[in-house]
Design an enzyme around this catalytic site. Structure first.
Site, mmCIF file in Angstrom:
data_model
loop_
_atom_site.group_PDB
_atom_site.id
_atom_site.type_symbol
_atom_site.label_atom_id
_atom_site.label_comp_id
_atom_site.label_asym_id
_atom_site.label_seq_id
_atom_site.Cartn_x
_atom_site.Cartn_y
_atom_site.Cartn_z
ATOM 1 N N ASN A 135 0.845 -1.295 0.053
ATOM 2 C CA ASN A 135 0.158 0.118 0.031
ATOM 3 C C ASN A 135 0.864 1.168 -0.004
ATOM 4 O O ASN A 135 1.232 1.722 0.962
ATOM 5 C CB ASN A 135 -0.917 -0.134 1.016
ATOM 6 N N CYS A 138 -2.450 5.246 0.213
ATOM 7 C CA CYS A 138 -3.344 5.931 1.116
ATOM 8 C C CYS A 138 -2.950 7.278 1.381
ATOM 9 O O CYS A 138 -1.782 7.691 1.751
ATOM 10 C CB CYS A 138 -3.394 5.262 2.357
ATOM 11 N N CYS A 355 -26.247 23.401 -26.932
ATOM 12 C CA CYS A 355 -25.533 23.812 -28.208
ATOM 13 C C CYS A 355 -25.698 25.547 -27.983
ATOM 14 O O CYS A 355 -24.578 26.044 -28.382
ATOM 15 C CB CYS A 355 -26.126 23.402 -29.448
ATOM 16 N N CYS A 421 -22.776 22.789 -37.797
ATOM 17 C CA CYS A 421 -22.563 21.723 -36.533
ATOM 18 C C CYS A 421 -21.034 21.146 -36.705
ATOM 19 O O CYS A 421 -20.449 20.716 -37.815
ATOM 20 C CB CYS A 421 -23.457 20.150 -36.900
ATOM 21 N N CYS A 424 -19.505 17.983 -32.026
ATOM 22 C CA CYS A 424 -18.842 17.937 -30.786
ATOM 23 C C CYS A 424 -19.440 16.738 -29.798
ATOM 24 O O CYS A 424 -18.798 16.449 -28.685
ATOM 25 C CB CYS A 424 -18.611 19.195 -29.988
ATOM 26 N N CYS A 431 -29.082 14.762 -24.489
ATOM 27 C CA CYS A 431 -30.421 14.352 -24.709
ATOM 28 C C CYS A 431 -30.814 13.084 -23.884
ATOM 29 O O CYS A 431 -30.319 12.251 -23.460
ATOM 30 C CB CYS A 431 -30.567 13.695 -26.050
#
Lengths: 472, 442
Positions: A135, A138, A355, A421, A424, A431
Site C-alpha cells: 500500500n 493511502c 448547443c 455543426c 462535438c 439528450c
C-alpha cells in the site's frame, strides 16, 4: 454457445473470476471475506496490515450525492486495520484454507525500515496467502507518518521498498499506486524496476467532501475538524481509466495491472480490462450495496462476452490500450455531425440550450403551431410511418386537447444546422432519450491526416490552411 | 329542509382529508429529480400564469424550497390554491415531456404544493408595496382575479380598495371548491400576504350600477372582478321544492360551517357533468349520501369535467346517467321525492350537437336531494348603464392584452369574462389587468 470462461490469472495469482474486493473496510475480517467468497467474489485484498493496530477516529466517511442519487463519490479518513496483526494473520490462514481456489492477497504497510518490511512479509506469507499488495497509496493519516502515499509519491522510495520486499517475498508482489502525483507512470516504472510483479491502481484521491452549511464544519468531521481524505466511487472512474491506460501503454512497464476506481457495474469492469487491466478490484460499490453486487458483475460480463464471442478474458484484455494516443495523431479529416430523430424527440429543448449556450449555436428552434404539428403526425401515420413517440400522449380531457411537449399552442421543433455543426457530441450527451440524437459520419472537406501530418504538409506547401469554422 | 349528514365527525374528517397528502422533503426531492429542466419548457407555456416550473422544481431539488415558493408566487400569488385545485392534467402536467419519455408526468402540482406549503408554514413574505404613486384603484370583488390584480397594483405602489359582497376574501377560491381539495382555512391563510400589502378591503359591500359610477368618479381606475351569479334556472316544474339545491350553495356549506352541520340527502341527483358537478357529487358521497347519480344530456365524451375528475367521481361510487334530460322535479308533501327524466338522442358529436327527446322514454328517478350544477348566470346587471361597456352572450368584452373594457378606466378579469374558468385563469387575468391599469395610470 458455451459459457465463457471467466477464470482470471494475474502475475501468477489465479481466481475463478476477475472480480476482487479491494483492500478496505469490506475486507477487514474473516467474517466479511467468507461472506464475500460465498457471494461469488473471485478474490480479496485483505485490509492493510501493519505491525501495530492503529486507532481510528469517528466519524470517517463523507459522500457526495448528485441530483437525488446517493454516494456518487465517497471519501474516507479511516486508517489501516485496527485489529492486531496476530488476529488478522490467524484469520487469513483460516480463510485461505477454507477457500483454496479463491485469491487471498494481503495489503501491507509498515514504516520505511528494511527489517520491518522483511518481518511482515515473512509473517504474512506464512499464512498461505496468494500474494502481497504494497500500500503505497493511502493519502490520509498514514502518509503523515511517512507511509502510504508519502512513499508512493517518491519514485526512489517506491523502488527501494519494493526491492526490500522482493528480497524475501515468495509470492507475487503487487504495488498499489496513488493517483496523487503528476505522472503516475514515474512511480509505476520505479515499482517495476524494484521488481514488482504487478501494479494495482488507483488508490484514493485527496479530497474534502464538502462543508456543512449549517455547522460550517468540513465533511466528514471529527469534533468540527476535518482532514484530507481519500476519494473514490463512481465519480473517479474516468481518472482511474486514464491512469490504467497510461501504465498499460508505457513501453517501460510490462507487468500486469489490477484495475481499481469507481467500478460499480459490469460495464465499468470491462472498460478497465479493455484499457489494460487483467482483473479489477471493487470497494465503494460494496460499501454502498453489499457483496451481492458481484452477481450482476458476473452475469453482465458473461452476457457481454457471449455477445462478442469472447471465450476467455485474454481475448479482450488490453484491446483498447493502443487506441488511445496523442491528440496530434487524431484524424483531422474525420467528421461527424449530429442528427435529431424527429420521431423520438420529446421537445425538451435540452440539446438546443446546450448547443446555444455551451457549444456552437448549431441547433435551430422552430415554433410549430400545435394544430399543424398534430396534422403532420396524422399525415405521417396515414402514410404508414411509425407513430411519433409524443403522439401517444395526445388525449382529450373535458373537451381540452392535451399533448406532451406542447404548451400555449406551440410545439418547438429542434433541428441540426448541418452547415455549422462541428460534431462535438454535446447535444447527444445531454439528450434524455436513448438514440434520439446520433452522430453521423459525413464527408469532410479536409483530407484524412493528423495534425502532425498537416503541419508538415502545410510547411511543404502541399495543403491550404484549414479555414476556421463559422461562428455566430 | 334536507337532513344533516349522519356521519360521525371522525368519518367526515377522514372523508374530507387531503386528496393528495403533502410530500415530505425526501419525496419532493426524488420527484423533482425526474424533471429534465426543459428549455422553453412546455409546462411553463401551458400554465396560464407562466410559472417558471423547471426553475422552481430545480430549486426544490437543490433544497431551496423558499426560493421555489418565491418563483411560484412571483407569477401566481394563488400558487398554493392552484397547486391543490388546478386541472394539472390538461395544463402543466399534460404538457410535461416525461409523459412521452416515462409515460408519467412530473407531479408538478404536488411539487408546487410542497414549495408553497413551506412558505405558508414558515410565514414567509416575498413582496413589498411599491413607492406610493398617489393613484387609487377600486376593485370590485375579492376573488382570485380581484386580489391578484390588487397584489400587482400594490407592488406598483397604487392604493387599492376592494369592495366585496361577502364577509370573507377569496371568492370561489375560498367557498366554491370541494373542501377536500382546498380547505377554508388554507384559502383564508393564502390571501393574508395579499391583504398585508396594504389592501383596504370592505366586506359586505355589494356594488350596484349607481355605486359603480361613484367609484369611477372617486378612483383613478376600477377593476371589475365580480364573478358570476346564481345557478341558471331550469325553468321546470318543482324547481322551488324543498330538496332542490344550487351547486354552489351545496359547496358553500362545507366551507361556512362544520362538516357535521352540512345537509345531504340519502339519494342525491346532480344535474350537469362539469367540474363543479363532480365536486358536488363527490362531496355528497363523502357527506354520507347512500346513492349519488349524475344526470347529463349528452355522453361522457361531451362532458366538460376533466378525465381526472371523472375518475375521482367513479372512485367515490358516483353513478352516471347519460343522455337524459330533466322534465320536472317530483314532490311529495312539499318535499322533493324524485326527478322525472326523459331519454334523448344526440344528433352528431360534440357539445354543440343537438339532442332529440325520445318519445315515451320518461321515467322517475327517486331522490330526496337534487343539485343543479348547470353553470352560473351573469352578474353584469350593474354594468348595463355604463357607457362603452360591451357585454356579449353574458360575457363582458375586454382587450385581452390589457384587460381594458370599452369604458375608459374600467378593467375586468375573472369568471365574469368566461362564464367560469380555473383559479389560475382568474389570476392571470387579474395580472394582465393590473399591468393594463398601471399603463393607463402612467
Amino acid at each position: 454457445m458455451k459459457k465463457p470462461n471467466l477464470a482470471a490469472e494475474l502475475c501468477g495469482i489465479a481466481s475463478p473470476n476477475p472480480f476482487w474486493l479491494a483492500s478496505g473496510p469490506p475486507t477487514n475480517s474473516a467474517y466479511q471475506v467468507r461472506r464475500a467468497f460465498e457471494a461469488g467474489w473471485g478474490g480479496v485484498v485483505w485490509k492493510t496490515l501493519g505491525h501495530e493496530p492503529i486507532v481510528n477516529v469517528s466519524s470517517r466517511y463523507g459522500a457526495i450525492d448528485y441530483d437525488g442519487r446517493k454516494v456518487v463519490g465517497l471519501n474516507n479518513i479511516e486508517l489501516i486495520t485496527d485489529r492486531t496483526l496476530e488476529e488478522n494473520l490467524r484469520e487469513i490462514r483460516e480463510v485461505k484454507r477454507e477457500f483454496p481456489d479463491h485469491a487471498v492477497v494481503v495489503s501491507l504497510m509498515v514504516e520505511s525500515n528494511r527489517e520491518a518490511w522483511h518481518d511482515i512479509v515473512k509473517q504474512t506469507e506464512d499464512t498461505g496467502c496468494d500474494g502481497l499488495e504494497l500500500n503505497f497509496g493511502c493519502p490520509h493519516g498514514m502518509s503523515e507518518r511517512g507511509m502510504g502515499s508519502a512513499v508512493g509519491q517518491v519514485p526512489e522510495y517506491a523502488k527501494m521498498i519494493t526491492e526490500w520486499v522482493k528480497e524475501v517475498a515468495q509470492t507475487p508482489v503487487l504495488v498499489k499506486l496513488t493517483p496523487n502525483v503528476t505522472d503516475v507512470r514515474r512511480i509505476g516504472r520505479a515499482a517495476a524496476e524494484g521488481g514488482a510483479d504487478g501494479l494495482s491502481l488507483i488508490n484514493t484521491i485527496n479530497s474534502i467532501m464538502g462543508v456543512d452549511l449549517d455547522t460550517l464544519h468540513p465533511q466528514p468531521h471529527v469534533a468540527g475538524r476535518g482532514s484530507h481524505g481519500g476519494y473514490c466511487g463512481p465519480a473517479v472512474k474516468p481518472i482511474a481509466l486514464n491512469m490504467v491506460q497510461e501504465i498499460a501503454a508505457d513501453p517501460a512497464i510490462s507487468v500486469p495491472i489490477s484495475g481499481i476506481g469507481g467500478i460499480q457495474a459490469w460495464q465499468d469492469a470491462i472498460e478497465f480490462m479493455l484499457l489494460g487491466a487483467g482483473n479489477v478490484q471493487v470497494c465503494t460499490a460494496v460499501m454502498h450495496y453489499g457483496f451481492r453486487i458481484v452477481e450482476h458483475l458476473i452475469s453482465g460480463l458473461e452476457g457481454w462476452m457471449r455477445e462478442k464471442s469472447f471465450a476467455q478474458l485474454s481475448d479482450f484484455v488490453g484491446h483498447t490500450v493502443h487506441a488511445v494516443g496523442d491528440w496530434a495523431d487524431l484524424d483531422l479529416g474525420y467528421k461527424v455531425i449530429a442528427e435529431i430523430d424527429q420521431n423520438t424527440c420529446i421537445h425538451c429543448g435540452l440539446c438546443y440550450i446546450a448547443c446555444e449556450d455551451g457549444a456552437h449555436q448549431s441547433i435551430r428552434k422552430t415554433e410549430v403551431p400545435e394544430a399543424e404539428f398534430i396534422a403532420e403526425l396524422e399525415a405521417l401515420s396515414a402514410n404508414g410511418a411509425p407513430p411519433k413517440t409524443a403522439a401517444s400522449t395526445l388525449q382529450v380531457s373535458g373537451g381540452t386537447r392535451v399533448l406532451a411537449g406542447a404548451g400555449a399552442g406551440i410545439v418547438n421543433r429542434y433541428e441540426i444546422k448541418q452547415e455549422s455543426c462541428v460534431g462535438c457530441n454535446l447535444c447527444s450527451l445531454v439528450c434524455p432519450v436513448n438514440d434520439c440524437i446520433s452522430m453521423i459520419e459525413v464527408p469532410s472537406s479536409i483530407p484524412s491526416m493528423s495534425w502532425r501530418e498537416y503541419k508538415d504538409r502545410l510547411e511543404r506547401g502541399e495543403v491550404e490552411p484549414i479555414e476556421p469554422p463559422a461562428h455566430v | 329542509m334536507t337532513d344533516k349528514t349522519r356521519l360521525s365527525a371522525d368519518q367526515l374528517a377522514h372523508n374530507f382529508a387531503d386528496l393528495h397528502p403533502a410530500y415530505d422533503r425526501d419525496e419532493a426531492v426524488v420527484e423533482a429529480s425526474r424533471c429534465l429542466y426543459c428549455y422553453d419548457a412546455p409546462c411553463t407555456r401551458a400554465c396560464p400564469t407562466h410559472i417558471d416550473v423547471p426553475r422552481f422544481i430545480r430549486q426544490i431539488q437543490h433544497d431551496n424550497p423558499m426560493g421555489a415558493a418565491e418563483t411560484i408566487f412571483a407569477e401566481n400569488i394563488f400558487g398554493g390554491s392552484c397547486a391543490r385545485a388546478c386541472p394539472t392534467e390538461v395544463l402543466c402536467e399534460g404538457a410535461c415531456v416525461d409523459r412521452t419519455l416515462l409515460k408519467e408526468p412530473v407531479r408538478i402540482g404536488r411539487l408546487q404544493r410542497y414549495a408553497t406549503d413551506h412558505a405558508m408554514e414558515n410565514d414567509l413574505r416575498f413582496f413589498e408595496p411599491g413607492p406610493d404613486t398617489g393613484k387609487r384603484v377600486a376593485i370590485i370583488g375579492a376573488g382570485p382575479a380581484g386580489l391578484a390584480c390588487a397584489h400587482e397594483l400594490r407592488k406598483a405602489g397604487h392604493a387599492v380598495t376592494v369592495y366585496e359582497a361577502r364577509d370573507v376574501p377569496g371568492g370561489l377560491n375560498t367557498l366554491g371548491i370541494a373542501a377536500y381539495k382546498i380547505t377554508t382555512e388554507f384559502a383564508l391563510q393564502e390571501v393574508q400576504p395579499i391583504l398585508e400589502m396594504g389592501v383596504d378591503i370592505r366586506y359586505d359591500t355589494p356594488v350596484d350600477g349607481v355605486m359603480l359610477e361613484t367609484l369611477r368618479r372617486d378612483y383613478d381606475a376600477v377593476f371589475v372582478g365580480v364573478g358570476l351569479g346564481e345557478t341558471a334556472r331550469l325553468g321546470i316544474e318543482g324547481e322551488d321544492l324543498d330538496g332542490v339545491w344550487e351547486a354552489l350553495d351545496f359547496i358553500f356549506q362545507t366551507h361556512t360551517g362544520s362538516l357535521s352541520e352540512c345537509r345531504v340527502g340519502r339519494n342525491v341527483v346532480v344535474i350537469g357533468a362539469g367540474n363543479t358537478a363532480i365536486d358536488v357529487a363527490t362531496e355528497a358521497a363523502r357527506l354520507g349520501a347512500e346513492q349519488v347519480t349524475i344526470v347529463y344530456r349528452r355522453t361522457a365524451h361531451e362532458m366538460s369535467a376533466f378525465a381526472y375528475e371523472y375518475e375521482l367521481a367513479k372512485a367515490d361510487a358516483v353513478q352516471f346517467l347519460w343522455q337524459v334530460q330533466p322534465l320536472r322535479f317530483v314532490g311529495e308533501n312539499g318535499r322533493l321525492a324524485g326527478l322525472a327524466l326523459q331519454r334523448v338522442q344526440q344528433n352528431g358529436n360534440g357539445r354543440t350537437a343537438t339532442v332529440t327527446p325520445l318519445e315515451g322514454s320518461d321515467f322517475d328517478l327517486p331522490c330526496d336531494m337534487a343539485i343543479k350544477a348547470l353553470g352560473q348566470t351573469s352578474l353584469l346587471d350593474l354594468l348595463t348603464n355604463v357607457d362603452g361597456l360591451s357585454v356579449e352572450n353574458g360575457r363582458l368584452q375586454i382587450d385581452a392584452q390589457t384587460g381594458a373594457t370599452g369604458a375608459p378606466g374600467v378593467f375586468s378579469g375573472g369568471d365574469c369574462l368566461s362564464k367560469g374558468a380555473e383559479i389560475v385563469d382568474a389570476v392571470q387575468e387579474g395580472k394582465i389587468a393590473a399591468a393594463g391599469i398601471n399603463d393607463y395610470l402612467s
